[in-house]
Design an enzyme around this catalytic site. Structure first.
Site: not given
Ligand SMILES: NC(=O)c1ccc[n+]([C@@H]2O[C@H](COP(=O)([O-])OP(=O)(O)OC[C@H]3O[C@@H](n4cnc5c(N)ncnc54)[C@H](O)[C@@H]3O)[C@@H](O)[C@H]2O)c1
Length: 251
Positions: A15, A90, A152, A182, A185
């Site tokens: 996302g 992640g 986490y 962040p 998000v």
């Molecule tokens: N969404 C939020 O509010 C938020 C806030 C702070 C930090 N984050 C961090 O930002 C990053 C992206 O978050 P997001 O919201 O897009 O999450 P998301 O779940 O939409 O996307 C994560 C992506 O990582 C991929 N993935 C998971 N495990 C994997 C692996 N072992 N090898 C390769 N790819 C892998 C998934 O297939 C997915 O496409 C993450 O690290 C998350 O922890 C997100």
């Protein structure tokens, strides 16, 4: 450094990366999309190409050291050296302590912390050789403040400290390494309850657009950002700094 870089983004199908990819699509850089799932990785690359950018896709589990080694070989032989790495893959395992097992805890550490370590190990030697590089780790304010889902929070705190700890390794190499932390998000997984909490508890009262993360990354990729190094860059509307017993707006 040339304005056109090879930028490898893990978790590219997720996302947040929609915003990162969209922002980078217009930058002239080639985006090397990596995700666990080949289809979502290719869909991300296609979206970048549809927007007029340059992108290729690969599938790999970032937690698997051998798979990352193979990824490095494939990317280097087909795309060339990678000048910038964005570790965004992640997982958020919504388990409290009582429901967690050593196995579930370890998997979160493997993906969120060992994953970035594997990518940095594989791709930083090429950056050192070139005398220039950018490493950007997507951590979280959960790693700054703590969070009810311990695997986490622990993994993201570890990632921010890994970032700082590598400053010595990259001393004088032309590589900068930073983490972005962040807050909430705007991705499909954010439920309405959390959106309401943001309005009540975040000084800007706004949820973060993924494009804002993309804009910060775009800046970090420039030469003008060469002295931003070892930082935890908070994009959280002020939520983390607000904590105070005397905060009139907390409920
Ligand atoms: N969404 C939020 O509010 C938020 C806030 C702070 C930090 N984050 C961090 O930002 C990053 C992206 O978050 P997001 O919201 O897009 O999450 P998301 O779940 O939409 O996307 C994560 C992506 O990582 C991929 N993935 C998971 N495990 C994997 C692996 N072992 N090898 C390769 N790819 C892998 C998934 O297939 C997915 O496409 C993450 O690290 C998350 O922890 C997100």
């Amino acid at each position: 450094m040339s304005p056109s870089l090879n930028v490898l983004v893990t978790g590219a199908g997720g996302g947040m990366c929609r915003g990162i990819n969209a922002r980078l699509a217009g930058s002239g850089h080639t985006i090397v999309c990596v995700d666990l799932d080949a289809q979502s990785s290719e869909a991300a690359a296609q979206a970048i190409r549809d927007a007029g950018g340059k992108a290729v896709s690969f599938a790999a589990d970032v937690a698997d050291e051998a798979a990352v080694g193979q990824l490095h070989a494939e990317v280097t032989s087909t795309v060339g050296p990678v000048q910038a790495l964005v570790n965004a893959a992640g997982i958020l395992d919504r388990k409290f302590l009582a429901d967690s097992t050593a196995e579930s805890f370890r998997r979160a550490l493997d993906v969120n912390l060992v994953g970035p370590f594997n990518l940095i190990k594989a791709f930083s030697p090429g950056m050192i050789e070139a005398g220039w590089g950018r490493i950007i780790n997507i951590a979280s304010i959960a790693g700054v403040t703590g969070y009810p889902y311990p695997s986490y929070a622990a993994s993201k705190a570890g990632l921010a400290n890994l970032t700082r700890s590598l400053l010595e390794d990259f001393w004088g190499t032309g590589i900068t390494i930073n983490s972005i932390c962040p807050g909430v998000v705007d991705t499909p997984m954010v439920i309405q309850e959390v959106r309401d909490q943001v309005r009540r508890r975040v000084p800007t009262q706004s949820i973060i657009d993924p494009a804002e993360i993309g804009a910060m990354i775009a800046f970090l990729l420039t030469d003008e950002a060469r002295n931003v190094n070892g930082a935890d860059l908070l994009i959280d509307g002020g939520a983390t700094q607000l904590f105070s017993l005397f905060n009139n707006h907390a409920d």
